[in-house]
Every structure is written in structure tokens, then in C-alpha cells.
Design a protein around this motif. Sequence first.
Motif, mmCIF file in Angstrom:
data_model
loop_
_atom_site.group_PDB
_atom_site.id
_atom_site.type_symbol
_atom_site.label_atom_id
_atom_site.label_comp_id
_atom_site.label_asym_id
_atom_site.label_seq_id
_atom_site.Cartn_x
_atom_site.Cartn_y
_atom_site.Cartn_z
ATOM 1 N N VAL A 241 19.593 7.733 -55.439
ATOM 2 C CA VAL A 241 19.274 6.318 -55.218
ATOM 3 C C VAL A 241 18.039 5.949 -56.030
ATOM 4 O O VAL A 241 16.982 6.572 -55.888
ATOM 5 N N ASP A 242 18.172 4.953 -56.901
ATOM 6 C CA ASP A 242 17.047 4.480 -57.713
ATOM 7 C C ASP A 242 16.553 3.173 -57.102
ATOM 8 O O ASP A 242 17.142 2.108 -57.306
ATOM 9 N N PHE A 243 15.473 3.246 -56.336
ATOM 10 C CA PHE A 243 14.946 2.066 -55.662
ATOM 11 C C PHE A 243 14.364 1.059 -56.637
ATOM 12 O O PHE A 243 14.349 -0.143 -56.355
ATOM 13 N N VAL A 244 13.858 1.521 -57.764
ATOM 14 C CA VAL A 244 13.235 0.622 -58.740
ATOM 15 C C VAL A 244 14.286 -0.186 -59.495
ATOM 16 O O VAL A 244 14.190 -1.415 -59.615
ATOM 17 N N GLU A 247 19.928 0.896 -58.225
ATOM 18 C CA GLU A 247 21.184 1.538 -58.627
ATOM 19 C C GLU A 247 21.469 2.774 -57.773
ATOM 20 O O GLU A 247 20.551 3.420 -57.256
ATOM 21 N N ILE A 248 22.744 3.068 -57.646
ATOM 22 C CA ILE A 248 23.201 4.279 -56.978
ATOM 23 C C ILE A 248 23.975 5.113 -57.976
ATOM 24 O O ILE A 248 24.838 4.591 -58.696
ATOM 25 N N TYR A 249 23.673 6.390 -58.043
ATOM 26 C CA TYR A 249 24.349 7.293 -58.975
ATOM 27 C C TYR A 249 25.336 8.178 -58.195
ATOM 28 O O TYR A 249 24.936 8.860 -57.251
ATOM 29 N N THR A 271 27.390 5.003 -62.422
ATOM 30 C CA THR A 271 26.199 4.311 -61.942
ATOM 31 C C THR A 271 26.622 2.953 -61.411
ATOM 32 O O THR A 271 27.318 2.199 -62.097
ATOM 33 N N ILE A 272 26.201 2.629 -60.189
ATOM 34 C CA ILE A 272 26.617 1.382 -59.551
ATOM 35 C C ILE A 272 25.383 0.556 -59.196
ATOM 36 O O ILE A 272 24.559 0.981 -58.378
ATOM 37 N N PRO A 273 25.224 -0.621 -59.797
ATOM 38 C CA PRO A 273 24.124 -1.503 -59.396
ATOM 39 C C PRO A 273 24.437 -2.130 -58.039
ATOM 40 O O PRO A 273 25.580 -2.497 -57.769
#
Length: 411
Positions: A241-244, A247-249, A271-273
Motif C-alpha cells: 500500500v502506497d499511502f503517498v 496506490e495498491i500493488y 498497480t491500482i490507483p
Amino acid sequence: MSVRKREWTTPKGVAKSAWVVDYNDTAGKRRLKTFGKKKDADAFAATAFVEVRDGVHVADSASITVAEAGKLWIATGEGEGLEQSTIDQRKRHVKYHIVPFIGGTLLSKLSVPAIRAFQDQLRETPYPDDFPKVSMRGKPRTAKMIGIVTTSLGAILSDALDRGVASRNPVSEMSRKHKGKARRQEKRNKRKLVVGVDIPTPAEISAFIKVLSGTWRAFFLTVIFSGLRSSEIRGLRWQDVDFVRGEIYVRQRVDQFRKAGPPKSEAGARTIPVPPIVINSLKEIKLKQGNGIDFVFANPDGEPRSHANIVLKGLQPAMIKADVTGATGKKDEKGNAIAAAKYTGLHALRHFYASWLINRKEDGGLGLPPKMVQERLGHSSIVMTMDVYGHLFPRADDGTELARAANILLA
């Protein structure tokens, strides 16, 4: 290779005759095969000649049974490191659908007519009383199930061919012959997904979200706005999980035995925004969960949740609470109708996500083109995406567009 007539008299004085095919197999060993009719002997001789020449002939005495080939097929899967759920499915197909009917048949005896007869037996025989899924016991096998089992039989024969214990795969022969017809029939019979029946409506999703709280709120918001499969969201880790960037990988999945592994296919790794509402809900879960736990939606033991827990404890109760229900046909002690969740499976939320990607922006969707929808869903091909969701894409030839084009033409 020769075909000759053999004549003899029995001890009781009865005259007998037969046709014998005399040939050497691929190893140079002499083989004799007897037939009652010359045409059958000639047909076998012609086939055997080609098989021996190509180095694929297997004599009856060197052949193995379907049951033995099934065991080898299962062993092949285990050696290839297939998921335990796949291995278990192979075992069920062999034990309950294949062995009881043709387990003792030699592979060399299988033919297209034999496969057809096997399918007829499946169709006429209900599930056995010891079948693992109790609800299926005594019920007839569906056409879909018969097709799946036939595919498994074809895979068994393909594995046997690779091992040199079979000379042909009649399932493949039958499949090539009927593939076009079967596809056309399947296309005619396949019902399209319907909004409000298979796909939750925006109003239903809104009502569903309003009753959610805590971990379940974060969980279902993530599914609704990412379209993750059950195995993918159960395998989601905080490092994915990219909080910045918001996005979710998708980098792994967890099977029904809670064993982690790679995504279903190469396209599954994606990769899913996701919108801020998802990221904010995940931040809240992260703060409550603390450090030291890898999985985003872990159970109290820190391990991935089971699919049954998600559906029975999370999805269906929330659907009922949101009044997104359907009649069960049953009544309680007071005679009131008992309601049940309208959408009983997690995949309905994935269907909604797909429709949200496809719908026009003016209708509250993202209006993405098919290729981007395919990538977001992790489908291995655009064909799969269009087969399932193609009818949801806006048409360019609606009434307004047609009227405009006609006016320009006639101006």
C-alpha cells in the motif's frame, strides 16, 4: 506389418476364424492383435503403422489404466508445485467423476465414442453419497461440470502422452472437432451480467457502505474501489500500500489454505490507483493495528482471513443491515418472510468495480477504455474483459448520436 486370416477348429469341432495384425512396435518387439472382422484389422494396422513410424505407438499390453494415469497426473501437479487447492480439485475429479466410470479402462482402448459414452454416464449418474459437498449429493451433474471433468480427463491423457504411456488423446480430437460449435452454443447460452441482479447498483453500494464500520468498512471500501479478488485482498500486505501515491500493488495472493503465492497470472501483478476514501480508511486500520503485522486485513492471530469469514461474517450481514436483500422463500415462526443478502459473494463487488470503471463520467463512472479496464482488473486478455463486461460499455450509436448523424446527412 501384415494382416492375415487365422482359421482353427475348436475341440468341439466348431470352425473358427479371426484376423491377426502382426507387427513390431516402436521398441522392435513383435506384437499380435486379433480382430473378428478384416475391416477392423485393416483399420488398426493403418493406425498402428503411422504410430510406430512416429514413435508414439503403445500396445495394449504396455498401456496403463485411466486410474493409473490419473495418479501420475496428480503427481505431475505436485511436482510442478501447483497450489494445494488445484491438487485437491484434481483428486476430486479423479476419485468421484473419472475412476468410478472408466478407471479400469486401458488408455489404448479410449476413443472419441468412448469419451462420448463416458459423458453420457456422467450425465445420467448423480453425485455419489460420499461427495465432499453435502448439498450436491444425489443431484445430477450439470453440463458445465461434465465439461470441466472432460477437460481434466484430457489433461490426464496429455500427461500420459508426455510420459509415453499413451499414443493418442481422444479428448483433444473431440475438442478440435466440436470447438467451433461448442463455442457458438456457449455464447448463445451464456447470460450477460445484469445490473441489479449480478452487479450491485450505485444506490445499493451507497447503502451498503453507510452501514459499514471499523475494519469491515476499510475492507469493503478497498474491494469496491480496487476490484481485488478475494485471494488478492486476503494476501494484501502493508508494504503493498502506497499511502503517498494513493496506490495498491498486487504482488501476491493467498489461497484457501492461507498459503501465499504469486498472482493468478502475469497480468494479475498490477498497480491500482484508489481514491482518498480508501487510503484514509486504511490509515485508520494501520493506526489501530500497530506494528509487527504484515497483512492489512489480518485476523486476530495476524494471519490472513478466510474467504468464508469475509462472506459470512462481513459481507452478508452488512448487506442485510443495509436492506440490500432478496427473498429466500422461507418464513420465521411468526410467518414473516426471511430475507437474505441479495449479493452473497465477494465477486459481486468486483463486478461493481468493473462497471464503475466503464460507466460514463456523467453517470458517476470513470469512463475508461477497455484496455485500461483489463489492466485494472488483472485479466490476462482483453477478450476476457470484453466477454464479461463488453455489453456495459457505452454505445456510440445511441438515439442522440443517430439523430445528429441523420441530420448532418440530410442537411
